[in-house]
Scaffold this active site. Structure first.
Site, mmCIF file in Angstrom:
data_model
loop_
_atom_site.group_PDB
_atom_site.id
_atom_site.type_symbol
_atom_site.label_atom_id
_atom_site.label_comp_id
_atom_site.label_asym_id
_atom_site.label_seq_id
_atom_site.Cartn_x
_atom_site.Cartn_y
_atom_site.Cartn_z
ATOM 1 N N SER A 8 -24.914 -10.667 17.296
ATOM 2 C CA SER A 8 -24.617 -9.779 16.290
ATOM 3 C C SER A 8 -22.893 -10.014 15.758
ATOM 4 C CB SER A 8 -24.802 -8.447 16.388
ATOM 5 O OG SER A 8 -24.219 -7.471 15.196
ATOM 6 N N HIS A 31 -27.163 -12.916 14.080
ATOM 7 C CA HIS A 31 -27.724 -11.534 13.437
ATOM 8 C C HIS A 31 -26.404 -10.855 12.335
ATOM 9 C CE1 HIS A 31 -30.427 -7.905 13.790
ATOM 10 N NE2 HIS A 31 -29.094 -7.189 13.919
ATOM 11 N N ASP A 33 -25.745 -7.891 10.262
ATOM 12 C CA ASP A 33 -25.954 -6.274 10.109
ATOM 13 C C ASP A 33 -25.588 -5.805 8.564
ATOM 14 O OD1 ASP A 33 -27.554 -5.368 12.439
ATOM 15 O OD2 ASP A 33 -25.572 -5.775 13.475
ATOM 16 N N MET A 35 -24.993 -2.682 6.149
ATOM 17 C CA MET A 35 -25.078 -1.058 5.847
ATOM 18 C C MET A 35 -24.514 -0.750 4.669
ATOM 19 S SD MET A 35 -23.684 -0.214 9.817
ATOM 20 C CE MET A 35 -23.991 -1.357 11.268
ATOM 21 N N HIS A 64 -30.414 -8.001 9.148
ATOM 22 C CA HIS A 64 -30.776 -6.821 9.351
ATOM 23 C C HIS A 64 -30.210 -5.970 8.513
ATOM 24 C CE1 HIS A 64 -30.914 -3.135 12.486
ATOM 25 N NE2 HIS A 64 -31.862 -3.289 11.393
ATOM 26 N N GLY A 142 -22.275 -0.748 16.468
ATOM 27 C CA GLY A 142 -22.381 -1.344 17.632
ATOM 28 C C GLY A 142 -21.951 -0.720 19.117
ATOM 29 N N GLY A 143 -21.853 -1.366 20.200
ATOM 30 C CA GLY A 143 -21.206 -0.824 21.338
ATOM 31 C C GLY A 143 -22.018 0.593 22.115
ATOM 32 N N ASP A 173 -32.955 -4.504 19.530
ATOM 33 C CA ASP A 173 -31.537 -4.567 18.810
ATOM 34 C C ASP A 173 -30.769 -3.287 19.372
ATOM 35 O OD1 ASP A 173 -28.921 -4.776 17.492
ATOM 36 O OD2 ASP A 173 -30.044 -4.636 15.532
ATOM 37 N N GLY A 174 -29.784 -3.408 20.183
ATOM 38 C CA GLY A 174 -28.900 -2.491 20.479
ATOM 39 C C GLY A 174 -28.699 -2.214 22.195
ATOM 40 N N GLY A 175 -27.532 -2.350 22.379
ATOM 41 C CA GLY A 175 -27.230 -2.411 23.804
ATOM 42 C C GLY A 175 -27.580 -3.488 24.784
ATOM 43 N N GLY A 195 -24.314 -7.854 20.461
ATOM 44 C CA GLY A 195 -22.953 -7.763 19.748
ATOM 45 C C GLY A 195 -21.880 -7.748 20.877
ATOM 46 N N SER A 196 -21.721 -6.619 21.393
ATOM 47 C CA SER A 196 -20.576 -6.339 22.455
ATOM 48 C C SER A 196 -20.777 -7.389 23.498
ATOM 49 C CB SER A 196 -20.819 -4.936 22.786
ATOM 50 O OG SER A 196 -20.812 -3.897 21.811
HETATM 51 C C1 DX5 Z 1 -26.649 -1.569 15.155
HETATM 52 C C2 DX5 Z 1 -26.934 -2.916 14.842
HETATM 53 C C3 DX5 Z 1 -26.855 -3.931 15.917
HETATM 54 C C4 DX5 Z 1 -25.388 -4.023 16.733
HETATM 55 C C5 DX5 Z 1 -25.614 -4.169 18.142
HETATM 56 O O1 DX5 Z 1 -26.972 -0.593 14.229
HETATM 57 O O2 DX5 Z 1 -28.138 -3.040 14.379
HETATM 58 O O3 DX5 Z 1 -27.210 -5.072 15.708
HETATM 59 O O4 DX5 Z 1 -24.555 -4.969 16.193
HETATM 60 O O5 DX5 Z 1 -24.450 -4.116 18.848
HETATM 61 P P1 DX5 Z 1 -24.342 -3.980 20.365
HETATM 62 O O6 DX5 Z 1 -25.043 -5.106 21.049
HETATM 63 O O7 DX5 Z 1 -23.106 -3.754 20.761
HETATM 64 O O8 DX5 Z 1 -25.232 -2.842 20.594
HETATM 65 ZN ZN ZN Z 2 -28.778 -5.211 13.859
#
Ligand code: DX5
Ligand code: ZN
Length: 216
Positions: A8, A31, A33, A35, A64, A142-143, A173-175, A195-196
């Site tokens: 991401s 990916h 994102d 928003m 996304h 993220g994170g 997706d996430g963590g 992402g992170s």
């Molecule tokens: C959260 C996003 C994710 C985010 C994931 O709303 O949809 O795609 O970037 O980030 P990590 O991998 O840091 O959880």
């Molecule tokens: Zn995402």
């Protein structure tokens, strides 16, 4: 086991996106994102930005959409060059129509579900889409920490798809980290957003390989 990794760019350095994209060229897709400050509080990456990213990215775009009214906006992202556009069922008025419109525009189509959203009302859609994305954090940032309590839902999804001979990507997706990826893999995911754990420290392509290496 073969998995797909979709870093991401929410965790990348936004003023150097072209070089940040080059640092993940060992991934299967990037990916992106989106928003809108309504579906989630944050705001990031509009359609023009996504179009420019598509022009310079060495790998395809997995967009996304965390936005209200994907019925109106989803196709714009397909037109901007995304390989795949995933929208949230919670925000959609007519998911079937969005999926058809994305396919007509030449894009793959995906549906995303927030952690609190049940699978059952959406089973029908899983017959039409190319990706089902289950959030393993609350969307918006993220994170955050991976929610292991989502694993029964992931297992139920994987079971339904298998029983019906369906093969969309099952994306989480996430963590996602080297610790949590194997947990989600065992529960049925085959596509992992990170992402992170890709951009946070060290070399992104190396981190991607480390994530791939723990897929067993
Ligand atoms: C959260 C996003 C994710 C985010 C994931 O709303 O949809 O795609 O970037 O980030 P990590 O991998 O840091 O959880
Ligand atoms: Zn995402």
């Amino acid at each position: 086991m073969h998995i797909r990794l979709h870093p991401s760019i929410l965790a990348a350095d936004f003023v150097n996106l072209e070089s940040e994209l080059a640092r993940i060229d060992g991934a299967d897709a990037v990916h992106v994102d989106v928003m809108d400050n309504h579906f989630v509080p944050a705001i990031i990456f509009g359609a023009q930005m996504v179009g420019r990213i598509a022009q310079v990215s060495p790998i395809p775009l997995d967009v996304h959409l965390m936005i209200e009214n994907p019925d109106l906006h989803a196709v714009t992202y397909a037109d901007m060059g995304a390989q795949s556009v995933t929208f949230h069922v919670e925000a959609a008025k007519d998911s079937h129509a969005i999926i058809s419109a994305l396919h007509e525009a030449g894009s793959l189509a995906g549906v995303a579900l927030k952690p609190g959203t049940a699978l059952e009302p959406y089973y029908e859609l899983f017959h039409e889409v190319d990706t089902v994305l289950l959030m393993t954090v609350e969307p918006g940032a993220g994170g955050q920490s991976f929610m292991p309590e989502m694993m029964p839902k992931l297992e139920a999804l994987a079971g339904y798809l298998k029983d019906h001979g369906l093969t969309p990507l099952v994306e989480v997706d996430g963590g996602i980290t080297t610790t949590t990826l194997p947990i989600a893999l065992r529960s049925g995911a085959n596509t992992f957003v990170a992402g992170s754990s890709v951009y946070g420290s060290g070399e992104p392509n190396f981190n991607i390989e480390a994530l791939r290496a723990c897929a067993h």
